[in-house]
Design a protein around this motif. Structure first.
Motif, mmCIF file in Angstrom:
data_model
loop_
_atom_site.group_PDB
_atom_site.id
_atom_site.type_symbol
_atom_site.label_atom_id
_atom_site.label_comp_id
_atom_site.label_asym_id
_atom_site.label_seq_id
_atom_site.Cartn_x
_atom_site.Cartn_y
_atom_site.Cartn_z
ATOM 1 N N ARG C 362 29.517 41.179 38.001
ATOM 2 C CA ARG C 362 29.526 41.907 36.721
ATOM 3 C C ARG C 362 28.348 43.238 36.452
ATOM 4 O O ARG C 362 28.543 44.304 35.892
ATOM 5 C CB ARG C 362 28.932 40.788 35.576
ATOM 6 C CG ARG C 362 29.989 39.847 35.302
ATOM 7 C CD ARG C 362 29.248 38.740 34.499
ATOM 8 N NE ARG C 362 30.241 38.441 33.471
ATOM 9 C CZ ARG C 362 29.479 37.860 32.208
ATOM 10 N NH1 ARG C 362 28.359 37.529 31.986
ATOM 11 N NH2 ARG C 362 30.260 37.449 31.113
ATOM 12 N N GLY C 372 36.114 50.316 35.975
ATOM 13 C CA GLY C 372 37.828 50.013 36.305
ATOM 14 C C GLY C 372 38.301 49.452 37.527
ATOM 15 O O GLY C 372 39.123 49.264 37.571
ATOM 16 N N THR C 373 37.158 48.852 38.255
ATOM 17 C CA THR C 373 37.317 48.224 39.401
ATOM 18 C C THR C 373 37.573 46.635 39.210
ATOM 19 O O THR C 373 37.248 45.906 40.133
ATOM 20 C CB THR C 373 36.664 48.621 40.804
ATOM 21 O OG1 THR C 373 35.032 48.356 40.173
ATOM 22 C CG2 THR C 373 36.670 50.144 41.076
ATOM 23 N N GLN C 374 37.815 46.180 38.099
ATOM 24 C CA GLN C 374 37.459 44.904 37.827
ATOM 25 C C GLN C 374 38.303 43.971 38.735
ATOM 26 O O GLN C 374 38.096 43.016 39.311
ATOM 27 C CB GLN C 374 37.969 44.379 36.461
ATOM 28 C CG GLN C 374 36.896 44.697 35.478
ATOM 29 C CD GLN C 374 37.092 46.089 34.685
ATOM 30 O OE1 GLN C 374 37.744 46.897 35.483
ATOM 31 N NE2 GLN C 374 36.574 46.342 33.678
ATOM 32 N N GLN C 375 39.614 44.379 38.754
ATOM 33 C CA GLN C 375 40.623 43.708 39.624
ATOM 34 C C GLN C 375 40.114 43.536 41.196
ATOM 35 O O GLN C 375 40.099 42.590 41.774
ATOM 36 C CB GLN C 375 42.249 44.472 39.938
ATOM 37 C CG GLN C 375 42.635 44.309 38.269
ATOM 38 C CD GLN C 375 43.920 45.150 38.236
ATOM 39 O OE1 GLN C 375 44.027 46.220 39.098
ATOM 40 N NE2 GLN C 375 44.563 44.985 37.102
ATOM 41 N N TYR C 378 36.946 41.026 41.202
ATOM 42 C CA TYR C 378 36.981 39.802 41.010
ATOM 43 C C TYR C 378 37.883 39.246 41.935
ATOM 44 O O TYR C 378 37.659 38.054 42.507
ATOM 45 C CB TYR C 378 37.625 39.657 39.401
ATOM 46 C CG TYR C 378 36.540 39.792 38.597
ATOM 47 C CD1 TYR C 378 35.160 39.030 38.543
ATOM 48 C CD2 TYR C 378 36.888 40.643 37.513
ATOM 49 C CE1 TYR C 378 34.314 39.414 37.520
ATOM 50 C CE2 TYR C 378 35.717 41.010 36.524
ATOM 51 C CZ TYR C 378 34.607 40.319 36.689
ATOM 52 O OH TYR C 378 33.500 40.429 35.786
ATOM 53 N N VAL C 379 39.040 39.758 42.491
ATOM 54 C CA VAL C 379 39.696 39.396 43.442
ATOM 55 C C VAL C 379 38.811 39.054 44.857
ATOM 56 O O VAL C 379 38.927 38.041 45.384
ATOM 57 C CB VAL C 379 41.235 40.320 43.890
ATOM 58 C CG1 VAL C 379 41.493 39.994 45.368
ATOM 59 C CG2 VAL C 379 42.124 40.300 42.939
#
Lengths: 249, 397, 408
Positions: C362, C372-375, C378-379
């Protein structure tokens, strides 16, 4: 102590009573066992035979009456309980070997931890005992790798390793396949001949006839009749004894 | 008890060697330590609370005005309502997500569990991959991923994804068609209630007959058939349908009509369902596999049809193995719904353990209420589980 | 030979049916046995077609993986200062040598698992964005691990207690090394690093290891308490276990942060936030361990207790030597499953403001450079969690097999 108790009585039971809830399992049991005597207890299932011998080393608690083992009264005194347990060996119907330990470890466990024996010494004694019961080659195996008869012989060796004065046998051959019964009975007979005091609950009438000094017949929690094998098998006094013998012989 | 007479001629052993005395002493020691520790904590707590807040423990604040908004609520709520009402809103939100989660997770879990047993290589592998992946990833990571990387990234309303239904997926939430009750709805609920009573009567009658003839009909099926039949008949008998379908439509910068579910709710629900389904699938698989092949063979040898084998032999036995762990999965799902706090869904814990706590500082009161509610769920469930287990054990004897 | 069968001519020896081994045969057997199965196969293929290509497209062209190497140190050790980071390597080296030693004491032959574990540092050296220095340090880990193993192999297995003690000492020594001595915020290598700077995978692993280490003995005691003949002890254990199992971990973690200090007398030095979280994790996990161990205790037959008692063992000896070894062995898979759960549950500390793997993710995402790099982020951390959890469950299955041999 009452007058009938004599110097060489190693086990004295006086008016022993026990209930499981409402069920009266042992009714006024009176029995004395002499040193080096072999007493066989027979009787129909549910007659309280197993409970009786399990009371002697406090696996079951009796509720009234007196139990004296080798001069030690069995009371709520933890020290007395410990003493009596280390002077009596017990052999169970289901062997109850410790499956996570090797045969050798099974036998040496109690001497090392209870008698505080050195490991080498305990192992030497264990080896002698294994030879005595005829399976020295199995020392490093686990109980699960042995046959039932071999397991029961290990169980006997395990009990003997504590150098007990009394051996209690709770239906030692009932869980065995027929062909293995003899090997266990032979060990027991040899033990009896060596002068061990033994209290045996069994259904093996042949063994009772041949090895027992006295036979105790129990029915519904009572001792119905006590006598020598001769007297017992040829001339039983009691109707219940006769009935029982006629059913099994 | 007169049968517990003291041994006649025994001197009592000294008390430090008497097993009865020893057992009492050891219990007193343990309980004493525990109680002492608790008392120590409690007095410390009370004295520091008195310093911080004046009154150590006081639930009176529940009646005060909450003064904060809650994103979504099943009952009417505004910031001028009390803390107690805010609690209730949170509790209902928890229940909503838990109940829906349990329903969907069970359905998905059974599907995946059966797939896992399929002889079809591909189907089997897909299910295995699903289970092995999800069981080894933290639920919280999954939930946050689901919220931040999927639902919060939905397009603006103008570019909303439209699924047949229509269902609008956008950053304003998920709008789905929804039934709106008309004026005949109250009558219809009464009809349904009557149908329920009728269904229960039918079930009881059929069970009694089944007991007499020895051929037990599928009771749950008859129950459902009766209920549904009454429902359908009632629907058409009424002068006006009790529910009309309201489809959402795009109006300006929002959707209108239908029902809009928040992204937070959907993220939480889908995360919980997907995660718990993997565990339920394993429970289902283990349950079915626990019924030995011999049972199936024996039943088939008796001449039962495959369906009868399944219904009369396999299913009852598998269910016995499945139900206890399944219940604990349901409880886990309910407890796990408290992770809602991470994605901003106002469940019990988020409302109480976070917002109310921060506003009032009443930690003891808030935690005791929140934990008490969760405890209530789990203790009632395990009570029912114990009754169920006892019944099963009786059958086995 | 007893069988009176006489062959007059030598029969042709037929090869075993090979259908199973041909591709077509395999396909037919596993995918197309009947129409229903065929239908399922096509449905599954359709499903995979819908899922996999977009996923691959995203992974290879769409995703901005640059966020991972750029923040790799954060993911691994959180905000642990770079000047003192060498201490983490020291801990790793120490761990490598002790783990190698323990392995050597316990198992004398080279098993596939050993090869796999030994390969990990080497494989990590191949990670493209690592600096040469990092690779050399990893090489150090490898060498020390091998050295430890070689020494351990020379120690007979009956001295395995040495290994156990070494592991425990290493565990506590590691905390000491990580914490450091002396004043904070200096450039000195041994400056004290406050725990609020510990983070990333380092913190997740520490919380898990200490959580398991402390909750296990407590759990065993609670399990014994729950099985006790003494009603008061049983009641206390049951109350504790049922209370903890009835509430969510997150509520305990919040309680730990908010209320733990309240329980202590005034003037008690403030408790570290990491320790507060750890206390909550331990209290939580102990109740679950207790229930699992209880299952094991129930699986030990009554005769084992009787045999132990009749030999004159004390209750303590009976439990330690006879009952617990069997009970614990019976529940190894369940316990490992629970420990995996605990490892996963450490991610919840992110919600009380600690910077474990999830917490640090986080932090990274809050950095404007990586919006915007959450994906991707989290991956990445999901995969990290997955690798550790899966490795544990795989290891437990192997252990189960190897313990099961010839023992019951």
């Amino acid at each position: 102590m009452s007058g009938q108790a004599q110097q060489d009585d190693i086990i004295i039971l006086q008016n022993v009573n026990k209930w499981f809830g409402e069920f009266h399992v042992l009714r006024d049991i009176n029995l004395n066992v002499k040193r080096q005597e072999v007493v066989v207890i027979i009787g129909p299932s549910g007659s309280g035979k197993s409970t009786l011998i399990r009371c002697i080393n406090r696996l079951e608690e009796h509720q009234s009456g007196e139990i004296i083992v080798d001069g030690i009264p069995l009371t709520h005194d933890v020290r007395n309980i410990e003493k009596i347990r280390s002077e009596t060996g017990m052999v169970f119907q289901q062997f109850n070997l410790f499956p996570h330990l090797t045969v050798m470890e099974n036998i040496t466990l109690a001497p090392i931890h209870v008698r505080k024996m050195k490991k080498d010494e305990a192992e030497k004694i264990a080896m002698e005992l294994l030879e005595r019961v005829g399976i020295p080659e199995q020392a490093q195996k686990y109980p699960g790798q042995l046959s039932g008869g071999q397991q029961q012989r290990v169980a006997i060796a395990r009990a003997l390793a504590m150098r007990p004065k009394i051996m209690l046998f709770d239906e030692p051959t009932s869980a065995l396949d027929p062909e293995m019964i003899k090997e266990v009975l032979d060990v027991m007979q040899e033990l009896a001949e060596s002068g061990m005091t033994m209290l045996v609950v069994t259904h093996e009438m042949g063994f009772a006839k041949e090895v027992a000094d006295r036979i105790v017949f129990m029915d519904s929690g009572e001792i119905v009749e006590v006598g020598t094998p001769e007297h017992f098998f040829t001339n039983p006094q009691h109707e219940r004894t006769k009935l029982f013998l006629s059913q099994i012989l | 008890m007169q049968q517990r007479a003291i041994h006649p001629s025994q001197e009592r052993p000294p008390f430090w060697r008497d097993e009865r005395v020893l057992s009492v002493i050891s219990q007193i020691v343990v309980v004493g330590i525990v109680v002492g520790l608790l008392a120590f904590f409690y007095t410390n707590m009370v004295s520091s609370l008195r310093e911080q807040l004046g009154v150590p423990i006081d639930y009176g604040f529940l009646k005060q005005t909450a003064g904060f908004d809650i994103g979504e609520s099943l009952i009417s709520y505004s910031r001028s309502d009390t803390y107690a009402r805010a609690f209730l809103v949170g509790l209902l939100n928890t229940l909503q997500v838990a109940v829906l989660g349990i329903v969907f997770a069970t359905i998905l879990g059974i599907i995946i569990g059966v797939m896992r047993l399929s002889t079809n290589f591909l189907v089997n592998r897909i299910a295995t991959a699903y289970i092995e992946f999800l069981r080894n990833v933290p639920l919280l990571v999954l939930l946050i991923f689901w919220a931040q990387a999927v639902f919060f990234k939905l397009p603006r309303i103008k570019e909303a994804i439209i699924l047949p239904g229509p269902i609008y997926l956008s950053n304003r939430g998920i709008a789905i068609p929804w039934g709106i009750p008309t004026e005949t709805w109250p009558t219809y609920t009464r009809i349904l209630l009557g149908g329920l009573v009728l269904a229960i009567i039918v079930t009881i009658v059929l069970r009694e007959r089944g007991k007499r003839t020895g051929r037990m009909p599928i009771l749950s099926l008859w129950f459902l058939v009766t209920l549904i039949a009454v429902g359908i008949i009632g629907w058409f008998v009424l002068p006006q349908p009790p529910l009309v379908l309201d489809r959402p439509e795009l109006v300006g910068f929002n959707t209108k009509g239908g029902r809009t579910l928040s992204q937070q709710f959907m993220a939480l629900l889908s995360g919980l369902v997907i995660y718990t389904a993997a565990f339920i699938a394993e429970v289902v698989r283990a349950g079915i596999q626990s019924v030995s092949k011999g049972q199936r063979e024996a039943a088939t040898a008796l001449g039962l049809t495959p369906f009868q084998v399944l219904r009369l032999v396999i299913f009852p036995q598998a269910l016995r193995v499945i139900i206890p762990p399944l219940t604990s999965q349901y409880l886990n799902l309910t407890k796990n719904s408290s992770l809602a706090i991470a994605i901003g869904y106002p469940d019990l814990f988020a409302v109480a353990g976070n917002t109310i706590l921060n506003q009032t500082g009443r930690a003891v009161e808030v935690f005791s209420l929140v934990m008490g509610i969760y405890l209530f769920f789990s203790l009632t469930t395990s009570l029912f589980m114990n009754i169920y287990n006892r019944r099963i054990r009786l059958v086995e004897r | 030979m007893a069988a009176p069968v006489v062959r007059t001519s030598s029969a042709e020896v037929l090869p075993p049916p090979t259908e199973r081994y041909t591709l077509l045969g395999w396909l037919k057997k596993n995918l197309f046995t009947d129409w229903f199965n065929t239908l399922l196969t096509f449905l599954a293929l359709g499903f995979l077609y819908l899922i996999i290509p977009p996923l691959l497209r995203w992974a290879f062209t769409g995703a901005e993986w640059a966020v991972i190497p750029a923040n790799f140190n954060l993911f691994m050790r959180g905000q642990y200062p770079a000047e003192q980071a060498l201490r983490i390597w020291i801990v790793l080296w120490l761990t490598a040598i002790v783990v190698g030693f323990t392995w050597g004491v316990w198992s004398k032959e080279i098993s596939p698992a050993l090869v796999v574990v030994a390969a990990i540092p080497v494989l990590l050296m191949l990670v493209p964005f690592f600096a040469m220095e990092t690779r050399l340090k990893l090489l150090g880990v490898e060498i020390l691990g091998v050295v430890g193993y070689v020494i351990g192999r020379r120690v007979p297995r009956k001295h395995n207690q040495i290994a156990t003690w070494l592991l425990i000492i290493t565990l506590f020594a590691s905390v000491f090394i990580l914490r450091g001595f002396g004043p904070e915020q200096t450039d000195s290598l041994w400056a004290r690093v406050p725990t609020n700077l510990w983070g990333g995978l380092l913190l997740s692993l520490l919380l898990s290891i200490f959580g398991i280490g402390f909750s296990f003995p407590i759990g065993v005691l609670l399990a014994l308490g729950r099985q006790s003949k003494l009603p008061a002890i049983r009641t206390v254990s049951v109350l504790y276990i049922e209370f903890i199992r009835g509430v969510p971990l997150i509520s305990l973690l919040f309680m730990g942060q908010v209320m733990l200090q309240l329980f202590l007398p005034e003037g008690f030095p403030p408790i570290d936030r990491v320790v507060r979280a750890l206390v909550a994790i331990i209290l939580f996990s102990a109740a679950y361990t207790a229930e699992n161990v209880r299952g094991g205790l129930q699986s030990v037959p009554k005769g084992q207790y009787e045999a132990a008692m009749s030999l004159g063992l004390s209750t303590y000896q009976m439990m330690r030597l006879i009952i617990l070894p069997q009970a614990l062995r019976a529940v190894i898979p369940v316990l490992v499953g629970q420990f995996i759960g605990l490892f996963k549950d450490t991610s919840l500390v992110a919600l009380v403001g600690l910077f474990d793997l999830l917490g640090i993710a986080r932090v990274v995402l809050a950095n404007p450079d990586w919006l915007g790099t959450q994906q991707e982020v989290y991956v990445f951390i999901a995969i990290l969690y997955w690798i550790f959890s899966y490795a544990m469950s795989y290891a437990s299955r192997r252990l189960e097999i190897s313990l099961g041999v010839g023992q019951r």
